[in-house]
Design a protein around this motif. Structure first.
Motif, PDB file in Angstrom:
ATOM      1  N   LEU A  76       0.826  -1.226   0.000  1.00 32.74           N
ATOM      2  CA  LEU A  76       0.000   0.000   0.000  1.00 32.74           C
ATOM      3  C   LEU A  76       0.854   1.267   0.000  1.00 32.74           C
ATOM      4  CD1 LEU A  76      -2.332  -2.020   0.777  1.00 32.74           C
ATOM      5  CD2 LEU A  76      -3.101  -0.335   2.409  1.00 32.74           C
ATOM      6  N   GLU A  77       1.817   1.322  -0.895  1.00 38.21           N
ATOM      7  CA  GLU A  77       2.757   2.454  -0.837  1.00 38.21           C
ATOM      8  C   GLU A  77       2.080   3.796  -1.097  1.00 38.21           C
ATOM      9  OE1 GLU A  77       2.766   0.146  -3.084  1.00 38.21           O
ATOM     10  OE2 GLU A  77       2.849   1.040  -5.075  1.00 38.21           O
ATOM     11  N   ARG A  78       0.854   3.771  -1.667  1.00 34.00           N
ATOM     12  CA  ARG A  78       0.156   5.057  -1.868  1.00 34.00           C
ATOM     13  C   ARG A  78      -0.512   5.536  -0.587  1.00 34.00           C
ATOM     14  NH1 ARG A  78      -3.488   4.321  -6.976  1.00 34.00           N
ATOM     15  NH2 ARG A  78      -4.189   6.403  -6.404  1.00 34.00           N
ATOM     16  N   GLN A  79      -0.800   4.601   0.327  1.00 36.85           N
ATOM     17  CA  GLN A  79      -1.489   4.995   1.562  1.00 36.85           C
ATOM     18  C   GLN A  79      -0.579   4.946   2.789  1.00 36.85           C
ATOM     19  OE1 GLN A  79      -2.868   2.609  -0.539  1.00 36.85           O
ATOM     20  NE2 GLN A  79      -4.485   3.877  -1.392  1.00 36.85           N
ATOM     21  N   LEU A  80       0.398   4.037   2.792  1.00 36.45           N
ATOM     22  CA  LEU A  80       1.186   3.792   3.997  1.00 36.45           C
ATOM     23  C   LEU A  80       2.637   4.189   3.809  1.00 36.45           C
ATOM     24  CD1 LEU A  80       0.021   0.194   5.062  1.00 36.45           C
ATOM     25  CD2 LEU A  80      -0.736   2.386   5.963  1.00 36.45           C
ATOM     26  N   ASP A  81       3.315   4.459   4.923  1.00 39.05           N
ATOM     27  CA  ASP A  81       4.770   4.589   4.860  1.00 39.05           C
ATOM     28  C   ASP A  81       5.369   3.197   5.130  1.00 39.05           C
ATOM     29  OD1 ASP A  81       4.407   4.218   7.539  1.00 39.05           O
ATOM     30  OD2 ASP A  81       4.932   6.266   8.119  1.00 39.05           O
ATOM     31  N   ALA A  82       6.710   3.140   5.163  1.00 42.40           N
ATOM     32  CA  ALA A  82       7.372   1.832   5.244  1.00 42.40           C
ATOM     33  C   ALA A  82       7.038   1.103   6.537  1.00 42.40           C
ATOM     34  CB  ALA A  82       8.883   2.013   5.093  1.00 42.40           C
ATOM     35  N   VAL A  83       6.968   1.847   7.654  1.00 47.11           N
ATOM     36  CA  VAL A  83       6.685   1.185   8.939  1.00 47.11           C
ATOM     37  C   VAL A  83       5.268   0.614   8.920  1.00 47.11           C
ATOM     38  CG1 VAL A  83       6.580   1.472  11.442  1.00 47.11           C
ATOM     39  CG2 VAL A  83       8.206   2.814  10.114  1.00 47.11           C
ATOM     40  N   GLY A  84       4.319   1.406   8.456  1.00 52.05           N
ATOM     41  CA  GLY A  84       2.939   0.936   8.374  1.00 52.05           C
ATOM     42  C   GLY A  84       2.837  -0.286   7.467  1.00 52.05           C
ATOM     43  N   GLY A  85       3.559  -0.264   6.342  1.00 52.71           N
ATOM     44  CA  GLY A  85       3.540  -1.395   5.418  1.00 52.71           C
ATOM     45  C   GLY A  85       4.055  -2.665   6.079  1.00 52.71           C
ATOM     46  N   ALA A  86       5.106  -2.516   6.896  1.00 53.76           N
ATOM     47  CA  ALA A  86       5.687  -3.690   7.567  1.00 53.76           C
ATOM     48  C   ALA A  86       4.724  -4.230   8.624  1.00 53.76           C
ATOM     49  CB  ALA A  86       7.021  -3.301   8.209  1.00 53.76           C
ATOM     50  N   VAL A  87       4.054  -3.330   9.350  1.00 49.79           N
ATOM     51  CA  VAL A  87       3.088  -3.783  10.368  1.00 49.79           C
ATOM     52  C   VAL A  87       1.950  -4.538   9.678  1.00 49.79           C
ATOM     53  CG1 VAL A  87       1.400  -3.024  12.095  1.00 49.79           C
ATOM     54  CG2 VAL A  87       3.659  -1.941  12.007  1.00 49.79           C
ATOM     55  N   LEU A  88       1.491  -4.006   8.541  1.00 49.35           N
ATOM     56  CA  LEU A  88       0.408  -4.677   7.821  1.00 49.35           C
ATOM     57  C   LEU A  88       0.851  -6.059   7.328  1.00 49.35           C
ATOM     58  CD1 LEU A  88      -2.401  -4.717   6.535  1.00 49.35           C
ATOM     59  CD2 LEU A  88      -1.459  -3.471   4.581  1.00 49.35           C
ATOM     60  N   ALA A  89       2.090  -6.148   6.817  1.00 49.76           N
ATOM     61  CA  ALA A  89       2.586  -7.450   6.326  1.00 49.76           C
ATOM     62  C   ALA A  89       2.601  -8.468   7.474  1.00 49.76           C
ATOM     63  CB  ALA A  89       3.979  -7.283   5.728  1.00 49.76           C
ATOM     64  N   ASP A  90       2.977  -8.034   8.676  1.00 49.30           N
ATOM     65  CA  ASP A  90       2.982  -8.950   9.831  1.00 49.30           C
ATOM     66  C   ASP A  90       1.564  -9.396  10.171  1.00 49.30           C
ATOM     67  OD1 ASP A  90       5.675  -8.775  10.035  1.00 49.30           O
ATOM     68  OD2 ASP A  90       5.687  -7.344  11.725  1.00 49.30           O
ATOM     69  N   THR A  91       0.623  -8.443  10.107  1.00 50.45           N
ATOM     70  CA  THR A  91      -0.779  -8.783  10.400  1.00 50.45           C
ATOM     71  C   THR A  91      -1.286  -9.819   9.397  1.00 50.45           C
ATOM     72  OG1 THR A  91      -1.137  -6.546  11.232  1.00 50.45           O
ATOM     73  CG2 THR A  91      -3.114  -7.800  10.661  1.00 50.45           C
ATOM     74  N   LEU A  92      -0.920  -9.635   8.132  1.00 54.77           N
ATOM     75  CA  LEU A  92      -1.358 -10.585   7.099  1.00 54.77           C
ATOM     76  C   LEU A  92      -0.713 -11.948   7.310  1.00 54.77           C
ATOM     77  CD1 LEU A  92      -1.281  -8.270   3.933  1.00 54.77           C
ATOM     78  CD2 LEU A  92      -3.279  -9.031   5.212  1.00 54.77           C
ATOM     79  N   ALA A  93       0.569 -11.938   7.690  1.00 53.31           N
ATOM     80  CA  ALA A  93       1.270 -13.212   7.909  1.00 53.31           C
ATOM     81  C   ALA A  93       0.548 -14.038   8.978  1.00 53.31           C
ATOM     82  CB  ALA A  93       2.721 -12.947   8.314  1.00 53.31           C
ATOM     83  N   ALA A  94       0.024 -13.345   9.985  1.00 49.61           N
ATOM     84  CA  ALA A  94      -0.643 -14.049  11.088  1.00 49.61           C
ATOM     85  C   ALA A  94      -1.926 -14.747  10.632  1.00 49.61           C
ATOM     86  CB  ALA A  94      -0.954 -13.063  12.206  1.00 49.61           C
ATOM     87  N   ILE A  95      -2.481 -14.352   9.476  1.00 54.35           N
ATOM     88  CA  ILE A  95      -3.699 -15.036   8.995  1.00 54.35           C
ATOM     89  C   ILE A  95      -3.401 -15.848   7.735  1.00 54.35           C
ATOM     90  CG2 ILE A  95      -5.421 -13.545  10.054  1.00 54.35           C
ATOM     91  CD1 ILE A  95      -5.535 -11.921   7.492  1.00 54.35           C
ATOM     92  N   GLY A  96      -2.142 -16.200   7.540  1.00 53.84           N
ATOM     93  CA  GLY A  96      -1.802 -17.147   6.476  1.00 53.84           C
ATOM     94  C   GLY A  96      -1.501 -16.537   5.127  1.00 53.84           C
ATOM     95  N   ILE A  97      -1.199 -15.237   5.105  1.00 50.78           N
ATOM     96  CA  ILE A  97      -0.860 -14.592   3.826  1.00 50.78           C
ATOM     97  C   ILE A  97       0.629 -14.236   3.830  1.00 50.78           C
ATOM     98  CG2 ILE A  97      -1.289 -12.603   2.317  1.00 50.78           C
ATOM     99  CD1 ILE A  97      -4.115 -12.477   3.642  1.00 50.78           C
TER     100      ILE A  97
END
Ligand code: FAD
Length: 453
Positions: free
Chosen positions: A166-187
């Motif tokens: 989501l580079e249009r909406q998030l900065d790098a830290v936000g993107g990394a937090v989102l990736a971790d959240t997705l990893a926790a649900i199998g993505i």
């Protein structure tokens, strides 16, 4: 007035409904379906909705379903030989399929295992796919929603070319937090990953990685559908160029929704499309000197278990941020001259409504910035309870419905309020807030119910 609308999507269907009573309206819809709520396709993919839940109210117009308009004579003012007084382009956007070898066949159509994520037919194809290695190409809002929707079927890989999601909406830290959240649900998220070929059900990346990918959902952005407008010589930039009356370079032709470019902006979101439809209905009816002056956007992610709100610019004189990756929470406020220029709120954040209001209304942020990040409300902040919410607070963003309009409509249940104001009929994300207002109204002002038929 004889009005012809080209496109029976979110914008065209809303306009047709608004005009049907007072005008002779003809609508061309290239898709073979009655009008449906496109933004709920993510929920259809996730199994949260059935197709019937997506139906938009039918308009009482001359509808040419499954017919793409192709033949326009601007001089004679006809479409397929039939006259119009006003012609409206509401042709929307089309999904971009990147030029990666194997994604499409020689005929330009997607490979059987490959689907875009734009139409009901795309969704049907994805849902009918039998492969067990779903991959989504593109980590923008729709790509993340598609990956979340497919996650119920097993492990999903989300491949994204940019350094973070989501580079249009998030900065790098936000993107990394989102990736971790997705990893926790199998993505599994792969960033900086360039797809180079799709061969025999395998997606090959530039670094040599080979990913089994069936189905492969391509969510690599959209482009305004302007082919027909260009072919008849209308002025087109990234969209059909329109003025504040939504009028194109031909005075009898207008454009609204994803296909329109207004003051440099091509929005690609439903709230501006519906605002434009409402303004154009007034313009065509000559009822009021209403003008469209642009929309102020707040983007929400509609993926179960992932709360994200992003608005405005991420840079300002003052940046205040907070990250708690272990809880999937990240917030960033960009402030200039004491006012919010933009914000990101990811994860559970109780102040999202307050921050959105501060952004919308351009009101000064409180001196204690932490209260906005951490949910420790200071007395200076407007509370989010219905009673104290200002009348001007926008509750339904898709339809731009304020608390004051909900109060005044007289409804005391969500279906009544939806019918009278359209609130909740877009992405549905405001349903809880509207329910809260309805419950509050039923308590403090139950009599209104009786005066409405
Ligand atoms: C999965 C998904 C989720 C989304 N989620 C959100 C969200 O949460 N919030 C949000 O704000 N936006 C969201 N969007 C974007 C939103 O759907 C669009 O902004 C909105 O649909 C724009 O409406 P429109 O009428 O301009 O275009 P469309 O809805 O795309 O409709 C255009 C219609 O015109 C038809 N057409 C094109 N050319 C012709 C022709 N020559 N003749 C006849 N018909 C023609 C097309 O077939 C199409 O049916 C989402 C989009 C998708 C795909």
């Amino acid at each position: 007035m004889r009005i012809t609308i080209i496109g029976y999507g979110m914008a065209g269907a809303r306009l047709a409904t608004l005009l049907a009573k007072d005008h002779q309206v003809t609508v061309y819809g290239a898709e073979n379906h009655p009008a449906y709520n496109r933004i709920l396709l993510s929920g259809l993919l996730a199994g949260a909705y059935q197709e019937t839940d997506l139906a938009l109210p039918p308009a009482n117009v001359d509808l040419r379903l499954g017919v793409a308009a192709t033949d326009i004579d601007r001089v004679a003012r006809t479409v397929h030989g039939e006259p119009y007084d006003a012609l409206v382009f509401a042709t929307g956007s089309r999904a971009i399929i990147p030029p990666v070898k194997g994604l499409t066949g020689d005929d330009g159509e997607p490979h059987p295992n490959v689907a875009a994520f734009r139409t009901l037919d795309d969704c049907r194809r994805i849902l009918a796919a039998t492969g067990s290695h779903p991959v989504v190409l593109g980590g923008g809002l729709l790509g993340v929603e598609a990956a979340r929707g497919l996650a119920g079927r097993g492990p999903v890989t989300l491949v994204h070319g940019a350094p973070h999601l989501l580079e249009r909406q998030l900065d790098a830290v936000g993107g990394a937090v989102l990736a971790d959240t997705l990893a926790a649900i199998g993505i599994t998220v792969r960033v900086n990953a360039q797809a180079v070929a799709y061969v025999d059900g395998v997606l090959r990346l530039a670094d040599g990685t080979e990913l089994p990918a069936d189905p492969l959902v391509v969510s690599c952005g959209v482009r305004a559908e302007t082919t027909l407008a260009e072919s008849i010589g209308l002025a087109v930039g990234r969209g059909v160029l329109v003025d504040d009356e939504l009028r194109a370079s031909d005075p009898a032709i207008y454009a609204i929704g994803d296909c329109a470019q207004h003051r440099g902006a091509v929005y690609g979101l439903v709230a501006p499309a519906w605002e434009q439809a409402a303004v154009l209905a007034e313009v065509l009816s000559g009822a009021a000197a209403l003008r469209y002056t642009g929309s102020r956007l707040v983007t929400r992610l509609k993926a179960a278990g992932i709360d994200l709100a992003a608005m405005g610019d991420l840079d300002g004189e003052e940046i205040v941020s907070f990250a708690d990756p272990s809880r999937g929470t990240y917030a960033r406020l960009a402030i200039t001259a004491g006012r919010l220029r933009g914000a990101i709120l990811l994860g559970d954040n109780p102040t999202v409504g307050t921050v959105t209001q501060l952004f919308d209304r351009r009101t000064p942020v409180p001196a204690d910035r932490r209260s906005l990040l951490l949910g420790r409300m200071s007395a200076a902040l407007p509370a989010e309870t219905p009673a104290l919410m200002p009348d001007a607070a926008v509750v339904c963003r898709c339809n731009t419905v304020t608390k004051g309009e909900i109060v005044r409509c007289g409804g005391r249940s969500v279906p009544q309020i939806a019918q009278r104001t359209n609130a909740t009929t877009g992405c549905g994300g405001c349903a809880d807030a509207v329910r809260g207002i309805a419950d509050w109204l039923s308590t403090v002002d139950p009599v209104m119910e009786e005066v409405w038929p």
